[in-house]
Write an enzyme that holds these catalytic residues in place. Structure first.
Site, PDB file in Angstrom:
ATOM      1  N   ASN A   9      36.560  45.204  32.464  1.00 40.92           N
ATOM      2  CA  ASN A   9      37.085  44.186  31.549  1.00 40.92           C
ATOM      3  C   ASN A   9      35.932  43.721  30.669  1.00 40.92           C
ATOM      4  OD1 ASN A   9      38.185  41.959  30.321  1.00 40.92           O
ATOM      5  ND2 ASN A   9      38.422  40.747  32.201  1.00 40.92           N
ATOM      6  N   LYS A  11      36.023  41.737  28.223  1.00 39.03           N
ATOM      7  CA  LYS A  11      36.218  40.355  27.753  1.00 39.03           C
ATOM      8  C   LYS A  11      35.933  40.269  26.241  1.00 39.03           C
ATOM      9  CE  LYS A  11      35.371  38.784  32.399  1.00 39.03           C
ATOM     10  NZ  LYS A  11      34.974  37.712  33.306  1.00 39.03           N
ATOM     11  N   HIS A  95      44.629  36.807  33.863  1.00 40.42           N
ATOM     12  CA  HIS A  95      43.225  36.643  34.248  1.00 40.42           C
ATOM     13  C   HIS A  95      42.934  35.146  34.370  1.00 40.42           C
ATOM     14  CE1 HIS A  95      38.882  36.602  34.071  1.00 40.42           C
ATOM     15  NE2 HIS A  95      38.929  37.872  34.463  1.00 40.42           N
ATOM     16  N   GLU A  97      40.592  33.410  33.393  1.00 43.08           N
ATOM     17  CA  GLU A  97      40.114  32.788  32.149  1.00 43.08           C
ATOM     18  C   GLU A  97      41.288  32.446  31.230  1.00 43.08           C
ATOM     19  OE1 GLU A  97      37.217  35.802  31.186  1.00 43.08           O
ATOM     20  OE2 GLU A  97      36.060  35.180  32.934  1.00 43.08           O
ATOM     21  N   GLU A 167      40.948  38.220  42.476  1.00 38.64           N
ATOM     22  CA  GLU A 167      39.717  37.779  41.830  1.00 38.64           C
ATOM     23  C   GLU A 167      39.448  36.316  42.180  1.00 38.64           C
ATOM     24  OE1 GLU A 167      38.553  40.414  38.327  1.00 38.64           O
ATOM     25  OE2 GLU A 167      39.724  38.757  37.528  1.00 38.64           O
ATOM     26  N   GLY A 173      31.769  36.111  37.372  1.00 37.52           N
ATOM     27  CA  GLY A 173      30.644  35.833  36.483  1.00 37.52           C
ATOM     28  C   GLY A 173      29.551  34.973  37.113  1.00 37.52           C
ATOM     29  N   SER A 213      32.113  39.592  40.336  1.00 38.30           N
ATOM     30  CA  SER A 213      30.724  39.995  40.571  1.00 38.30           C
ATOM     31  C   SER A 213      30.602  41.341  41.292  1.00 38.30           C
ATOM     32  CB  SER A 213      29.964  38.901  41.320  1.00 38.30           C
ATOM     33  OG  SER A 213      29.879  37.734  40.513  1.00 38.30           O
TER      34      SER A 213
HETATM   35  P1  PGA Z   1      32.579  39.673  36.671  1.00 40.25           P
HETATM   36  O1  PGA Z   1      34.053  39.459  36.071  1.00 40.25           O
HETATM   37  O2  PGA Z   1      32.522  41.078  37.222  1.00 40.25           O
HETATM   38  O3  PGA Z   1      31.653  39.456  35.511  1.00 40.25           O
HETATM   39  O4  PGA Z   1      32.400  38.645  37.762  1.00 40.25           O
HETATM   40  C1  PGA Z   1      35.179  39.967  36.725  1.00 40.25           C
HETATM   41  C2  PGA Z   1      36.430  39.626  35.957  1.00 40.25           C
HETATM   42  O5  PGA Z   1      36.513  38.553  35.365  1.00 40.25           O
HETATM   43  O6  PGA Z   1      37.389  40.438  35.900  1.00 40.25           O
END
Ligand code: PGA
Length: 253
Positions: A9, A11, A95, A97, A167, A173, A213
Site C-alpha cells: 500500500n 498510500k 483502511h 486511515e 491491521e 507506521g 509494520s
Molecule cells: P505500515 O502500514 O507497513 O507502514 O505499518 C501498513 C498499512 O497501513 O497498511
C-alpha cells in the site's frame, strides 16, 4: 494451503515517475516468483500508466479506495468501474486511515465492499483495534464486529473473492508490529468467526493477511503462522529491495 498474497500500500506517496521506477525495479527483483500473489496499490494518478508496465509480470494493481456508486456527482471520488478500466484487480476498503481521517463508518465500508464485488474488484478489507481497545481486552470483539458489518448481506458464493487484512492500528507506521503469535491468535479467531458466518466451504479460499509494520525482518515469522495468508505492507513497500524480500519470504515451516 492458500496462495499467499503480499500487497504493498503506497498510500499518498510516489509521483508517476517514482512509481514507474519502483515498479520497474520490483519487476526485476521478483522475476519468476509465482508461488505468491503480488499486488501493489499506487495512488490513482499512477495506476493506468503502471498497468502497461506490469502487464507481463506477476504484479497486479490495486486501488486504495473506491466510491460505492457507479458514477454521478461525487466530486473527487472514483468508482469500481473506473478502477477496473485503469487496470486494477483489487481494491483496499476500510483502511484505518480512511476510517480515522475520512470518517468512514462500518456501513460505508460495507457499501464499498458490495460495490467492489459487483464491479469486478477483489476487496482487501481492513480491520483492527486501537491500542486502548487492545489494552482493555477488546481486540476480538472489535475485529469481529468490523468483519460482521463489512460483510453484511453478502452471499457465501462471493466470499472467496475477499481478503481480510488484520491491521492493528497501534502497529501501523509505528515500527511496532504485532508478534507473530498475537497476529495468529486474531487470525485464528477471525477464521472461526467467518466459518460461523458463512460455513467452511465458502470460507476455505478467503485469505486473512496481516498488516502493521511488516518488514523484511519479521515477515518470515508472520508467514510461518498457520492462519497468516499474506501481508499488507505500507512503508516497506516503497523500497523495491525491501518489498521484494518480503515477497520472497522464507518458509520456516
Ligand atoms: P505500515 O502500514 O507497513 O507502514 O505499518 C501498513 C498499512 O497501513 O497498511
Amino acid at each position: 494451503m492458500l496462495k499467499p498474497l503480499i500487497a504493498g500500500n503506497w498510500k499518498m506517496n510516489t509521483a508517476i515517475h517514482q512509481g514507474v521506477e519502483l515498479v520497474m525495479r520490483l519487476r526485476e527483483l521478483i522475476k519468476g516468483v509465482d508461488a505468491v500473489e503480488v499486488v501493489v496499490a499506487p495512488p490513482f494518478t499512477s495506476i493506468h500508466h503502471l498497468s502497461h508496465l506490469v502487464a507481463d509480470s506477476p504484479i497486479k494493481l490495486c486501488g486504495q479506495n473506491l466510491h460505492w456508486e457507479k458514477n454521478g456527482a461525487y466530486t473527487g471520488e472514483t468508482s469500481a468501474e473506473m478502477l477496473v478500466s485503469a487496470g486494477c484487480r483489487y481494491v483496499i476498503v476500510g483502511h484505518s486511515e480512511r476510517r480515522q481521517y475520512f470518517k468512514e463508518s462500518d456501513e460505508v465500508v460495507n457499501k464499498k465492499v458490495v460495490a467492489a464485488l459487483k464491479g469486478g474488484l477483489r476487496p482487501i478489507i481492513c480491520v483492527g483495534e486501537t491500542l486502548s481497545e487492545r489494552e482493555q481486552g477488546k481486540t476480538l470483539t472489535k475485529v469481529r464486529s468490523q468483519v460482521k458489518k463489512a460483510l453484511a448481506g453478502l452471499a457465501g458464493s462471493v466470499v472467496k473473492d475477499i481478503t481480510v487484512a488484520y491491521e492493528p492500528i497501534w502497529a501501523i507506521g509505528t515500527g511496532k508490529n504485532a508478534t507473530a503469535q498475537e497476529a495468529e491468535e486474531v487470525h485464528n479467531a477471525m477464521r472461526n468467526y467467518l466459518f460461523e458466518m458463512f460455513g467452511p466451504d465458502d470460507v476455505k479460499d478467503l485469505r486473512i493477511i496481516y498488516g502493521g509494520s511488516v518488514k523484511a525482518d519479521n515477515i518470515d515469522d508472520l508467514m510461518a503462522q498457520p492462519n497468516v495468508d499474506g501481508a499488507l505492507v505500507g512503508g516497506a513497500s516503497l523500497k523495491a529491495e525491501d518489498f521484494a524480500r518480503i515477497v520472497k519470504f522464507q518458509r520456516l515451516t
